[in-house]
Design an enzyme around this catalytic site. Structure first.
Site, PDB file in Angstrom:
ATOM      1  N   ASP A  84       0.850  -1.190   0.000  1.00 32.37           N
ATOM      2  CA  ASP A  84       0.000   0.000   0.000  1.00 32.37           C
ATOM      3  C   ASP A  84       0.885   1.239   0.000  1.00 32.37           C
ATOM      4  O   ASP A  84       1.952   1.253   0.592  1.00 32.37           O
ATOM      5  CB  ASP A  84      -0.941   0.040   1.209  1.00 32.37           C
ATOM      6  CG  ASP A  84      -1.989   1.132   1.016  1.00 32.37           C
ATOM      7  OD1 ASP A  84      -2.914   0.903   0.224  1.00 32.37           O
ATOM      8  OD2 ASP A  84      -1.826   2.229   1.591  1.00 32.37           O
TER       9      ASP A  84
HETATM   10  N1  GTP Z   1       3.194   3.780 -12.428  1.00 29.69           N
HETATM   11  C1  GTP Z   1       3.193   4.493 -11.280  1.00 29.69           C
HETATM   12  N2  GTP Z   1       2.294   4.183 -10.311  1.00 29.69           N
HETATM   13  C2  GTP Z   1       2.332   4.927  -9.174  1.00 29.69           C
HETATM   14  C3  GTP Z   1       3.243   5.994  -8.970  1.00 29.69           C
HETATM   15  N3  GTP Z   1       3.006   6.516  -7.726  1.00 29.69           N
HETATM   16  C4  GTP Z   1       1.996   5.797  -7.178  1.00 29.69           C
HETATM   17  N4  GTP Z   1       1.609   4.824  -8.038  1.00 29.69           N
HETATM   18  C5  GTP Z   1       0.579   3.790  -7.841  1.00 29.69           C
HETATM   19  O1  GTP Z   1      -0.523   4.334  -7.146  1.00 29.69           O
HETATM   20  C6  GTP Z   1      -1.181   3.250  -6.494  1.00 29.69           C
HETATM   21  C7  GTP Z   1      -1.403   3.631  -5.034  1.00 29.69           C
HETATM   22  O2  GTP Z   1      -2.564   2.982  -4.579  1.00 29.69           O
HETATM   23  P1  GTP Z   1      -2.522   1.665  -3.660  1.00 29.69           P
HETATM   24  O3  GTP Z   1      -3.784   1.640  -2.895  1.00 29.69           O
HETATM   25  O4  GTP Z   1      -1.245   1.552  -2.939  1.00 29.69           O
HETATM   26  O5  GTP Z   1      -2.539   0.432  -4.692  1.00 29.69           O
HETATM   27  P2  GTP Z   1      -3.626   0.098  -5.798  1.00 29.69           P
HETATM   28  O6  GTP Z   1      -3.067   0.487  -7.126  1.00 29.69           O
HETATM   29  O7  GTP Z   1      -4.956   0.634  -5.421  1.00 29.69           O
HETATM   30  O8  GTP Z   1      -3.640  -1.477  -5.808  1.00 29.69           O
HETATM   31  P3  GTP Z   1      -3.944  -2.445  -4.568  1.00 29.69           P
HETATM   32  O9  GTP Z   1      -2.613  -2.916  -4.075  1.00 29.69           O
HETATM   33  O10 GTP Z   1      -4.777  -3.542  -5.182  1.00 29.69           O
HETATM   34  O11 GTP Z   1      -4.697  -1.629  -3.527  1.00 29.69           O
HETATM   35  C8  GTP Z   1      -0.251   2.026  -6.567  1.00 29.69           C
HETATM   36  O12 GTP Z   1      -0.670   1.150  -7.586  1.00 29.69           O
HETATM   37  C9  GTP Z   1       1.077   2.673  -6.931  1.00 29.69           C
HETATM   38  O13 GTP Z   1       1.906   1.763  -7.601  1.00 29.69           O
HETATM   39  C10 GTP Z   1       4.175   6.293 -10.028  1.00 29.69           C
HETATM   40  O14 GTP Z   1       4.994   7.203  -9.938  1.00 29.69           O
HETATM   41  N5  GTP Z   1       4.124   5.503 -11.142  1.00 29.69           N
END
Ligand code: GTP
Length: 238
Positions: free
Chosen positions: A115
């Site tokens: 997360d």
């Molecule tokens: N490609 C990319 N993704 C980013 C960046 N900064 C944040 N993210 C993404 O933003 C999302 C943050 O939300 P989270 O709740 O941690 O994860 P999610 O994508 O919702 O996926 P889950 O693990 O299923 O909850 C993650 O998928 C991170 O990888 C970046 O600079 N590049």
């Protein structure tokens, strides 16, 4: 040749390999959908829908399965914020909740939950619901610092066996309103699932004046620390 973990109906053409060493078969077996039948084949199960996390792990050469954890992140976050939990603890708790949810389904081997939390101005910022909110957030964050906390927790069986929270500190440049409006119009479809409204590996880097910390942590996964742990415990070759 008998093998304890190969599916009994494995096509005979693949049985010609030396006793015990099937690693060169893994891509073929996975392509045929055998991965689930052979937990030995996957280094870990990623309890995440994050494309970039799966991409980073696969690009590092790991054999992974992905399973959506489907935990109620907002409810967990709200409960922790009500107890004045720190952003680091919120990220860790959410990562653990995702890993535990998938591990408790009986998933074989290691299960990785992740997360990422954005801390800005003493607040925990969630993902923006629409492009207007994203524009508003970037207007607020420009010319100021924020932190990204990327937590990862590994479960083995019903227990957490490893955890890490990576922290990156970013300073946004004082971008103009016109640029931010154009940036959101061009990038909203790509950045809508990224907390903070940017992807550092894409145009989001042009929002920054300075980035302190690990690149992978910014993308959402403390990858180097994770790989060190997997190597130390023998999941990956030394
Ligand atoms: N490609 C990319 N993704 C980013 C960046 N900064 C944040 N993210 C993404 O933003 C999302 C943050 O939300 P989270 O709740 O941690 O994860 P999610 O994508 O919702 O996926 P889950 O693990 O299923 O909850 C993650 O998928 C991170 O990888 C970046 O600079 N590049």
């Amino acid at each position: 040749m008998e093998s304890s973990f190969l599916p009994w109906d494995l096509p005979s053409r693949w049985m010609g390999c030396d006793e015990g060493d099937y690693s060169h078969l893994f891509p073929l077996l996975r392509a045929q959908g055998y991965a689930q039948a052979c937990p030995h084949m996957t280094h870990l199960t990623l309890a995440s829908t994050s494309q970039i996390r799966a991409e980073l792990l696969r690009n590092a050469g790991l054999e992974i399965e992905t399973v959506a954890a489907r935990v109620d992140e907002e409810a967990i976050k709200a409960a922790l914020l009500a107890e004045d939990a720190k952003p680091r603890d919120i990220a860790d708790a959410l990562a653990e909740a995702k890993a535990r949810k998938v591990a408790m389904k009986g998933t074989a081997g290691l299960v990785l939950g992740c997360d990422q939390v954005l801390e800005f101005d003493g607040r925990v910022i969630s993902k923006c619901a629409n492009s207007g909110d994203a524009l508003e957030l970037l207007r607020e964050m420009r010319d100021k610092r924020h932190s990204l906390l990327s937590a990862a927790v590994i479960y083995e069986g019903d227990k957490p066996v490893w955890r890490h929270v990576g922290v990156a500190r970013l300073m946004m440049r004082d971008a103009s309103d016109a640029y931010l409006e154009d940036y959101i119009a061009r990038n909203w479809e790509s950045i809508r699932h990224s907390v903070g409204g940017y992807k550092l590996e894409e145009e989001g880097v042009r929002l920054m004046a300075r980035v302190d910390g690990d690149y992978f942590t910014v993308l959402g996964l403390p990858l180097v620390e994770l790989l060190s742990y997997l190597t130390l415990r023998g999941t990956l070759p030394k």
